[in-house]
Design a protein around this motif. Structure first.
Motif, PDB file in Angstrom:
ATOM      1  N   ARG A 149      -2.427   5.341  32.782  1.00  0.00           N
ATOM      2  CA  ARG A 149      -1.714   4.769  31.642  1.00  0.00           C
ATOM      3  C   ARG A 149      -1.461   5.853  30.604  1.00  0.00           C
ATOM      4  O   ARG A 149      -2.245   6.788  30.470  1.00  0.00           O
ATOM      5  CB  ARG A 149      -2.539   3.629  31.020  1.00  0.00           C
ATOM      6  CG  ARG A 149      -2.684   2.417  31.929  1.00  0.00           C
ATOM      7  CD  ARG A 149      -3.645   1.385  31.367  1.00  0.00           C
ATOM      8  NE  ARG A 149      -5.014   1.894  31.379  1.00  0.00           N
ATOM      9  CZ  ARG A 149      -6.062   1.219  30.906  1.00  0.00           C
ATOM     10  NH1 ARG A 149      -5.884   0.012  30.387  1.00  0.00           N
ATOM     11  NH2 ARG A 149      -7.270   1.741  30.953  1.00  0.00           N
ATOM     12  N   ASN A 150      -0.375   5.695  29.870  1.00  0.00           N
ATOM     13  CA  ASN A 150      -0.064   6.657  28.812  1.00  0.00           C
ATOM     14  C   ASN A 150      -0.773   6.265  27.517  1.00  0.00           C
ATOM     15  O   ASN A 150      -1.551   5.295  27.494  1.00  0.00           O
ATOM     16  CB  ASN A 150       1.450   6.788  28.611  1.00  0.00           C
ATOM     17  CG  ASN A 150       2.105   5.470  28.210  1.00  0.00           C
ATOM     18  OD1 ASN A 150       1.463   4.580  27.645  1.00  0.00           O
ATOM     19  ND2 ASN A 150       3.391   5.343  28.494  1.00  0.00           N
ATOM     20  N   THR A 151      -0.526   6.997  26.452  1.00  0.00           N
ATOM     21  CA  THR A 151      -1.227   6.744  25.192  1.00  0.00           C
ATOM     22  C   THR A 151      -0.871   5.392  24.589  1.00  0.00           C
ATOM     23  O   THR A 151      -1.640   4.861  23.780  1.00  0.00           O
ATOM     24  CB  THR A 151      -0.895   7.858  24.177  1.00  0.00           C
ATOM     25  OG1 THR A 151       0.529   7.955  24.025  1.00  0.00           O
ATOM     26  CG2 THR A 151      -1.444   9.198  24.647  1.00  0.00           C
ATOM     27  N   ALA A 152       0.257   4.815  25.001  1.00  0.00           N
ATOM     28  CA  ALA A 152       0.644   3.481  24.522  1.00  0.00           C
ATOM     29  C   ALA A 152       0.045   2.374  25.381  1.00  0.00           C
ATOM     30  O   ALA A 152       0.255   1.190  25.110  1.00  0.00           O
ATOM     31  CB  ALA A 152       2.164   3.345  24.500  1.00  0.00           C
ATOM     32  N   GLY A 153      -0.709   2.758  26.418  1.00  0.00           N
ATOM     33  CA  GLY A 153      -1.322   1.777  27.301  1.00  0.00           C
ATOM     34  C   GLY A 153      -0.416   1.304  28.421  1.00  0.00           C
ATOM     35  O   GLY A 153      -0.789   0.416  29.183  1.00  0.00           O
ATOM     36  N   GLU A 154       0.763   1.913  28.541  1.00  0.00           N
ATOM     37  CA  GLU A 154       1.701   1.524  29.593  1.00  0.00           C
ATOM     38  C   GLU A 154       1.353   2.229  30.905  1.00  0.00           C
ATOM     39  O   GLU A 154       0.915   3.387  30.903  1.00  0.00           O
ATOM     40  CB  GLU A 154       3.125   1.893  29.179  1.00  0.00           C
ATOM     41  CG  GLU A 154       3.586   1.236  27.901  1.00  0.00           C
ATOM     42  CD  GLU A 154       4.821   1.907  27.314  1.00  0.00           C
ATOM     43  OE1 GLU A 154       5.578   1.212  26.620  1.00  0.00           O
ATOM     44  OE2 GLU A 154       5.021   3.130  27.549  1.00  0.00           O
ATOM     45  N   SER A 181       1.629   4.452  33.901  1.00  0.00           N
ATOM     46  CA  SER A 181       2.404   5.682  34.052  1.00  0.00           C
ATOM     47  C   SER A 181       2.283   6.285  35.449  1.00  0.00           C
ATOM     48  O   SER A 181       2.706   7.415  35.687  1.00  0.00           O
ATOM     49  CB  SER A 181       1.959   6.719  33.015  1.00  0.00           C
ATOM     50  OG  SER A 181       0.572   7.010  33.171  1.00  0.00           O
TER      51      SER A 181
END
Length: 296
Positions: free
Chosen positions: A222-227, A229
């Motif tokens: 996951r990326n820093t936005a929680g999405e 990845s």
């Protein structure tokens, strides 16, 4: 039929797992398939609102609502209220439950074949798994040593809970071979109860079986936005119950970069790329393969 030997077969705990729902319909139309010499099993379509919408659940996964804590507190959503109603009807959960056996029918999008899930260290439920595996040697025993209080599964309402999980199959679909494997596993499970009642199961002899014991779930990248990845690495896709060694490919980012497994020792994997786990961004479960012994 013995009233104390109450057996309940459940489908539709997850509303988009159509195999269990379809099998319950068949059983309701052919009750002789539920009947053995000492009992006739009942059926339950657990989450009818989710079944009608062809979705896993409305507000919360019903199969995570049966811990003692959630059953005792004020219901916060529809599934928690439904869990409490099921517990009142078939429980109460614990040693005084009026339901002796609850067999819950599930499917998975992962390549797990026939999986027999025992959530607690219950020698009788392990006996059932061992018996079914003898009849269906391709079946795998999935073991998690939960306490009764912490067990969140619907089948924990009964004194002995057992879950049959078959895949791979997409959510919301029916496939004959998955349906038939589920039916066969259930039929052998009911035969086991009949043989147990007849005294044909030797409870004095210790048992041993190869099991896969749950350790933890691993999140997808996951990326820093929680999405999300990344995704399961193609070398691992469809490799349920295979060994994963440190340094071997685990995930792959959407940029193409491989993320290796960084655990300290080899493990085995299950629920690889399970579609139902995307709501919490889980990619797979880590298991420990072991020889399990038990006795009564």
């Amino acid at each position: 039929m013995a009233s104390l030997n109450r057996v309940v077969v459940v489908g539709g705990t997850h509303g988009n797992e159509k195999t269990g729902v379809q099998l319950i319909h068949r059983l309701q139309n052919n009750p002789q398939e539920l009947t053995r010499e000492s009992f006739t099993a009942q059926t339950l379509l657990a989450n009818e609102a989710a079944i009608a919408r062809n979705c896993r659940y409305l507000e919360q996964d019903l199969n995570r609502c049966f811990t003692d804590e959630l059953l005792s507190e004020a219901a916060a959503n529809k599934e928690q209220a439904l869990a409490q109603a099921i517990n009142r009807q078939f429980g109460p959960k614990g040693p005084d439950s009026k339901t002796e056996w609850m067999i819950d029918l599930h499917t998975t999008t992962a390549n797990m074949g026939i999986t027999l899930v025992v959530q607690q260290h219950d020698p009788i439920a392990l006996d059932m798994a061992h018996y079914v595996q003898q009849k269906l040697p391709e079946a795998v025993i999935f073991y998690e040593n939960n306490t009764s209080a912490a067990d969140p599964f619907l089948c924990s309402v009964a004194r002995h809970g057992f879950l049959i999980e078959v895949g791979p199959i997409p959510q919301g679909l029916l496939r004959w071979e998955i349906f038939e494997q589920t039916r066969q596993a259930l039929s052998h499970s009911l035969d086991f109860i009949e043989r147990l009642d007849a005294g044909e199961i030797d409870l004095e002899s210790p048992r041993e079986a190869e099991v896969f014991q749950f350790v933890e779930k691993l999140h997808l990248p996951r990326n820093t936005a929680g999405e999300i990845s990344g995704m399961v690495h193609p070398d691992l896709q469809d490799k349920d119950y295979h060994q994963l060694k440190p340094g071997e490919p685990l995930f792959i980012l959407d940029t193409g970069q491989t993320i290796p497994f960084d655990g300290p020792e080899p493990v085995h994997v299950a629920f690889v790329n399970e579609a139902a786990y995307y709501d919490q961004a889980y990619g797979l479960s880590i298991m420990r393969k072991r020889s399990l012994s038990w006795k009564h």
